[in-house]
Scaffold this motif. Structure first.
Motif, PDB file in Angstrom:
ATOM      1  N   GLU A   1       3.441  -4.987  -4.919  1.00 11.75           N
ATOM      2  CA  GLU A   1       3.192  -4.604  -6.314  1.00 11.75           C
ATOM      3  C   GLU A   1       2.540  -5.735  -7.091  1.00 11.75           C
ATOM      4  O   GLU A   1       1.646  -5.513  -7.913  1.00 11.75           O
TER       5      GLU A   1
ATOM      6  N   ARG B   1      -1.099  -6.050  -5.982  1.00 10.52           N
ATOM      7  CA  ARG B   1      -1.849  -4.897  -6.493  1.00 10.52           C
ATOM      8  C   ARG B   1      -2.111  -5.038  -7.983  1.00 10.52           C
ATOM      9  O   ARG B   1      -3.194  -4.692  -8.472  1.00 10.52           O
ATOM     10  N   LYS B   2      -1.155  -5.565  -8.711  1.00 17.66           N
ATOM     11  CA  LYS B   2      -1.343  -5.758 -10.145  1.00 17.66           C
ATOM     12  C   LYS B   2      -2.431  -6.788 -10.429  1.00 17.66           C
ATOM     13  O   LYS B   2      -3.289  -6.585 -11.296  1.00 17.66           O
TER      14      LYS B   2
ATOM     15  N   ASP C   1      -2.541  -3.479   1.251  1.00 19.94           N
ATOM     16  CA  ASP C   1      -1.307  -3.227   2.000  1.00 19.94           C
ATOM     17  C   ASP C   1      -1.147  -4.243   3.138  1.00 19.94           C
ATOM     18  O   ASP C   1      -2.057  -5.009   3.434  1.00 19.94           O
TER      19      ASP C   1
ATOM     20  N   ASN D   1      -5.797  -3.012  -7.697  1.00 16.97           N
ATOM     21  CA  ASN D   1      -6.181  -2.171  -6.569  1.00 16.97           C
ATOM     22  C   ASN D   1      -4.926  -1.764  -5.795  1.00 16.97           C
ATOM     23  O   ASN D   1      -4.286  -2.586  -5.135  1.00 16.97           O
ATOM     24  N   ASN D   2      -4.609  -0.481  -5.843  1.00 17.87           N
ATOM     25  CA  ASN D   2      -3.359  -0.005  -5.257  1.00 17.87           C
ATOM     26  C   ASN D   2      -3.424   0.290  -3.768  1.00 17.87           C
ATOM     27  O   ASN D   2      -2.442   0.724  -3.177  1.00 17.87           O
ATOM     28  N   THR D   3      -4.582   0.054  -3.169  1.00 12.87           N
ATOM     29  CA  THR D   3      -4.671   0.344  -1.732  1.00 12.87           C
ATOM     30  C   THR D   3      -4.410  -0.888  -0.871  1.00 12.87           C
ATOM     31  O   THR D   3      -4.349  -0.795   0.351  1.00 12.87           O
TER      32      THR D   3
END
Lengths: 304, 304, 304, 304
Positions: A136, A139-140, A148, A144-146
């Protein structure tokens, strides 16, 4: 300053064909990468972007992740952190047990493996779900939430990570590890497996070029003082046994990983990431080092 | 920026009475100094001066002299210098023989004693009269012809300098010393005995804040690239086993000496020298470190 | 036991032609020796003598002399000696400075160079004319007044002995050397230059096989207890970094030198000396080690 | 020789009240032992027995077990064993990781922890049920089928044995461990937990005083040559960082354990075991060391 022109010149000057380095082979997954990959991305404090090559392809960021976990640990513990890990350059290869033996299990800095494992121990102690929360956080920083973990890389590291198991067990024997061994190394192998592109790394590290705030929203993530300290640590300890050389040639705070990535920042000016998987003998990207040296020479400014 | 006001505040906040440190006692002459001495001098790139306390009293600059001799050696040899001495932080106490043993007599950097002795060897090889030429060099940088060696200090060091004799002999056994032992240590003990004030040190180090040129005449002494490299070395290796701590707390390149002096620079902004003879456990001036930390905090800018 | 037959068999089995070792070359004088030299002399406690080859030709005994100087120091100081030097195997190459660094200048044992230099310092403190008295001591043990220093060897060592100068200076810095550096190393280089034959060495070392007494006259030179201790030291520390290997293969207390000599004793049975200048990688005579292994195998008894 | 009279004198001279040592506390189970325990048992090569005190009470033999497992590994592998572990004294505290770092994962000898763990790895590779077979081996040597592991001690070691886990993981990273980590440490913690009395230890070690054969039946367990080598190893490496001191004071091959036991042998004369849980700073039984020194002094013979 025409950054794109400078990047293009660097792209032209440097090629993997001239590199003598080798792709990291200590875990099978890393060895699979295409040695010809080469990309660079510069993110300016006026929000402009410049790049060349494979700058949007993700790779294993490996030790670069240590800057993210250190930032999270500083948010959580503040100055108390420095009882568990020191801030001095190591002067030894990056996973030395000797130093721990003479200094009672307190690693020299948070960027050598032993230090990063202490940071992992701290996050395991203080977070509900450290793997999720690290994701998280990154991503913040990038929006970009992809982004991983690469579970193949994480599992590959786990199955061959005896040296890291040795470090955790040894520091536990010396009293500087609070949790069980397994969750710490599990977290650590996951953080190292984070897959990000040069563009995403440059975006995430803008935080450190922008005094602890996100550039777009000006949201404050960490204090100015802590940002300054993280930058100082990257300057003196960010490149394994070659921190002096990088400081000497490039003159910027930065952090490298054995996946071939390097990120560096010029405070209040830019953050920049470069990727080429061919590593020199000290474990840093050969073309990456050269590209950043050219960047500070061609732009005419380092921090010195 | 009202530098004088900031210096006055530092002077008010810090006093030798609160210091836990001790005056250097390893040579009799140094132990004679008055522990209450405290002075600071800041020299701005617009040629303005600011100061407090004993800023015009001369003291033994000791290891700060290593920056002068390194500069001279870089003028003489250029890049060839780096075959004789490395540029990495040492990670060990400042006079370690262990590191030499594992690295074939090549010192980790020019600011640890072994590295400075190799630099001394180089100057003895390349200069007609190295002691005189060093003096001329320092006098030129400061425009002050009265700067001189303190022969009592030089003799005192010689009579107790067994560790330095050990270092030179050991490196000679390993092939990294070209001259006889005696002229090298004689030169080295003289350079350490140089007596200068905070004002004179700030003037001399303006060179490194001004890209290699004298501020008043703009005469070029060394190239911009070499200046950048010396600054990078001061950043990563200038404070014995406490380089990381100084970088972390202060965020400026600098160099300390066991006489209690510290000089630091902010590129393109200022050079600053501070003196208090009370040393912390790592051998750096306790008040000096604190004063510089306050300076970068109160001015709000470090290089990071 | 037909010792002569056993020695003849050893002579037949072993030849310099099969040896992979090299003549010591660190000082020019030692490098001049004929690599084909090979001799052995066994002296029985019933006063019978057995030998082969170049057993009566003198060579540079080098570190074997450390047993003579230790014996003299034990006569002079008794148990007080052990405050200045320890009795533990070193586990490090024979002239390590690292160990001194961690153990405050107290050498691990009197047979590594640092320890022998402390013994030399003790003899310089306690004897009127140490060089003459050492000569008298060795002449007495052998009954041979022609034994002498080889001044070419002594001078050759002096002109290249930087490592030993480093050791003495370093221990002086750490407080474990009482005299000036020069007379200590002068004595040390002389003791190492002693020229003796296998026959003379076997005669001299009979002292340690005969509980501290000369075999012919039964004159007591040192006590039984001290003899036992010197033998124990030869057992655990007599072969540089190969003491365990020698103990393991041969099973006798002994001492080697880089001149290619080895002396060993079987308490109450015999003393034996062997010489071949070809050294293995650890600095011990390759044929000498093999000859002694054969001796204990063929005679069927070691001390174990 | 009236051994019983000598043992009685030793019993009278030495008492736990004078000892400055401390009971081992690194695992909870060992700390429970009564510090006043003191016993000794001497077993002569004419099959006579002599003893005093708590000589028939079982205690945790700990590192003494390393002699048994080494003997089994030598039976299985012969000379090939020495590719996996060296025969040199360590010169470092008994669980040093530094040495492994510089010597590629090959432990200095089979009696330091790392070396014993390599031996455990070898037994795990070569035996069907190593724990059962070790028990059978020790029972055979003593003729006593009630000897067993103390599972409370084994579990206690396992729950705090991070340092040993670190050693195995580190050697696995360096390629000198073939099996999974868990079965190796499980076997190792069991071997250390073996409970035996002085009488039983003296009986078992008679093997090494009797050239590899059981005294009563003359059954050959290992060859004369291997026996000699094990004895040589006990002589040079049997007492952690105090092997030289023991050799120097006592002059017999032997092995100690942190449970407070020591066994020593005089080849062709006797084997002897002593037990007092109070350990000196180096981890050896204080009264045990003293008792054996008195034994060799009062009997007038050591191997030297």
């Amino acid at each position: 300053m025409d950054y794109q022109k400078i990047l293009d010149q660097i792209h032209e000057e440097l090629t993997y064909k001239d590199a003598l380095g080798k792709v990291a082979s200590y875990i099978p997954e890393l060895a699979k990468v295409d040695p010809r990959k080469f990309g660079m991305h510069l993110y300016c404090d006026d929000a402009s972007h410049f790049s060349f090559g494979d700058s949007e392809e993700r790779f294993s960021i490996q030790s670069i992740s240590k800057v993210f976990t250190l930032t999270m640990a500083m948010q959580l513990l503040g100055e108390d952190l420095w009882e568990r890990v020191d801030v001095e350059p190591s002067g030894d290869p990056f996973n030395s047990l000797t130093q721990l033996e003479y200094e009672n299990g307190v690693p020299r800095n948070p960027f050598i493996n032993s230090g990063a494992l202490v940071i992992a121990d701290i996050l395991v102690s203080n977070l509900q779900d450290p793997k999720r929360e690290l994701l998280e956080f990154v991503r913040k920083l990038t929006g970009n939430n992809t982004i991983d973990y690469d579970l193949d890389v994480a599992n590959s590291e786990k199955s061959t990570g005896y040296r890291n198991y040795a470090l955790v067990n040894y520091m536990k024997a010396l009293g500087n590890i609070k949790n069980d061994v397994e969750p710490i190394v599990d977290f650590y192998f996951h953080q190292c497996s984070l897959a990000m592109s040069c563009k995403e790394l440059a975006q995430a590290f803008m935080l450190f070029a922008n005094r602890g705030k996100l550039l777009e929203t000006e949201e404050k993530i960490i204090s100015k003082t802590k940002t300054k300290r993280i930058n100082a640590l990257m300057q003196t300890c960010g490149f394994y046994d070659e921190a002096g050389e990088f400081s000497f040639e490039v003159g910027l705070p930065g952090k490298s990983g054995v996946g071939g990535g390097i990120v560096a920042i010029h405070p209040s000016k830019y953050s920049v990431a470069v990727w080429s998987p061919l590593l020199n003998k000290k474990g840093n990207s050969e073309l990456g080092m050269a590209a950043l040296e050219r960047l500070t020479t061609l732009t005419g400014f380092s921090i010195f």
